[in-house]
Write an enzyme that holds these catalytic residues in place. Structure first.
Site, PDB file in Angstrom:
ATOM      1  N   ASP A  19       0.788  -1.269   0.084  1.00  0.00           N
ATOM      2  CA  ASP A  19      -0.068  -0.017   0.042  1.00  0.00           C
ATOM      3  C   ASP A  19       0.843   1.207   0.032  1.00  0.00           C
ATOM      4  OD1 ASP A  19      -2.600   1.505   0.618  1.00  0.00           O
ATOM      5  OD2 ASP A  19      -1.698   1.890   2.565  1.00  0.00           O
ATOM      6  N   ASP A  21       0.059   5.040   1.062  1.00  0.00           N
ATOM      7  CA  ASP A  21      -0.479   6.270   2.119  1.00  0.00           C
ATOM      8  C   ASP A  21      -0.532   5.748   3.321  1.00  0.00           C
ATOM      9  OD1 ASP A  21      -0.867   8.890   0.476  1.00  0.00           O
ATOM     10  OD2 ASP A  21      -2.301   7.246  -0.478  1.00  0.00           O
ATOM     11  N   THR A 112      -2.237   0.843  -4.391  1.00  0.00           N
ATOM     12  CA  THR A 112      -2.854   1.988  -3.760  1.00  0.00           C
ATOM     13  C   THR A 112      -4.250   2.414  -3.957  1.00  0.00           C
ATOM     14  OG1 THR A 112      -2.399   4.324  -3.101  1.00  0.00           O
ATOM     15  CG2 THR A 112      -1.921   3.538  -5.640  1.00  0.00           C
ATOM     16  N   SER A 113      -4.933   2.938  -3.360  1.00  0.00           N
ATOM     17  CA  SER A 113      -6.514   3.471  -3.480  1.00  0.00           C
ATOM     18  C   SER A 113      -6.432   4.979  -4.054  1.00  0.00           C
ATOM     19  CB  SER A 113      -7.368   3.734  -2.017  1.00  0.00           C
ATOM     20  OG  SER A 113      -7.678   2.285  -1.600  1.00  0.00           O
ATOM     21  N   LYS A 144     -10.542  -1.490  -1.962  1.00  0.00           N
ATOM     22  CA  LYS A 144     -10.488  -2.014  -0.653  1.00  0.00           C
ATOM     23  C   LYS A 144     -11.619  -1.777   0.237  1.00  0.00           C
ATOM     24  CE  LYS A 144      -5.463  -1.285  -1.061  1.00  0.00           C
ATOM     25  NZ  LYS A 144      -4.266  -0.574  -0.398  1.00  0.00           N
ATOM     26  N   ASP A 169      -1.617  -0.580   6.292  1.00  0.00           N
ATOM     27  CA  ASP A 169      -1.505   0.246   7.633  1.00  0.00           C
ATOM     28  C   ASP A 169      -2.866   0.327   8.280  1.00  0.00           C
ATOM     29  OD1 ASP A 169      -2.114   3.612   6.970  1.00  0.00           O
ATOM     30  OD2 ASP A 169      -2.104   1.881   5.545  1.00  0.00           O
TER      31      ASP A 169
END
Length: 225
Positions: A19, A21, A112-113, A144, A169
């Site tokens: 991931d 961020d 990543t989103s 996600k 995270d």
């Protein structure tokens, strides 16, 4: 001298999926500024809203709110532009740059989103290498905690998710990694409160190193204190 990781991480991995961020860089202040401004414009309680937006695609965050007269696609684009314009507080997680640079380029990906333009902007601001492989918000139809993103990341690397270690995270990302069938490492560098998790965790990448076997598999080893 290196020490072995906790039980379960003696296993070899074919690839790592990160991931972005909160996992390899810290963008919390910048992201929360942009989202706070958006939330206030729409009459939301900012303190209640902010904890719910981390780890998800912007379009999914806005869609879940079901605000009357609000177009999630349009509003997500507005937030993305605000985030791209504000990267003043974006910094790398300690040790992330060195750890990523130690990995074979074809054995890791960012999942990543964030949209692609924002991902590139934040990686540049944090001084982190741009990976050969990425999965971003535009690449999936469901974000996600759905596992689609991590399944796609493994496919792009040419490996099974069962051979991957996911670095995450937040709860939505951890759930996505679990549902994909990958092992999960929880990065706690940006956590203000201890997260209850059955997965191994690390506070910074200074804690670990990579060992590559003769069979070209990757092992995580813990650095001596």
């Amino acid at each position: 001298m290196s020490l072995p990781m906790p039980h379960g991480f003696e296993k070899p991995f074919a690839a790592f999926l990160f991931d972005m961020d909160g996992t390899i860089l810290n963008s919390i202040r910048a992201a929360e500024r942009a989202w706070s401004n958006w939330a206030r414009r729409h009459g939301l309680d900012v303190d209640d809203f902010l904890p719910k937006m981390h780890g998800s695609r912007g379009i999914d965050t806005i869609t879940r709110l079901n605000l009357p007269g609000v177009d999630p696609v349009h509003e997500a684009k507005l937030v993305t532009e605000a985030e791209i314009a504000d990267v003043s507080d974006v910094v790398p997680i300690s040790g992330a740059a060195a750890f990523l640079s130690s990995l074979p380029p074809d054995r890791w990906a960012i999942v990543t989103s964030s949209p692609l333009r924002l991902a590139h902007r934040r990686l540049e601001a944090a001084g982190l290498p741009r990976p050969k492989f990425m999965v971003t918000a535009e690449d999936v139809t469901v974000g996600k905690p759905d596992p689609q993103c991590y399944i796609l990341g493994a496919e792009r690397l040419g490996v099974s998710t069962h051979e991957c270690l996911v670095f995450e995270d937040v709860a939505a990302g951890i759930a996505a990694g679990e549902a994909a069938g990958a092992d999960v490492m929880v990065v706690t560098a940006t956590h203000q409160h201890k997260m209850a998790t059955a997965h191994p965790s690390l506070a910074s990448y200074d804690e670990i190193s990579i060992r590559i076997s003769a069979e070209h598999k990757m092992f995580i080893v813990a650095n001596a204190a």
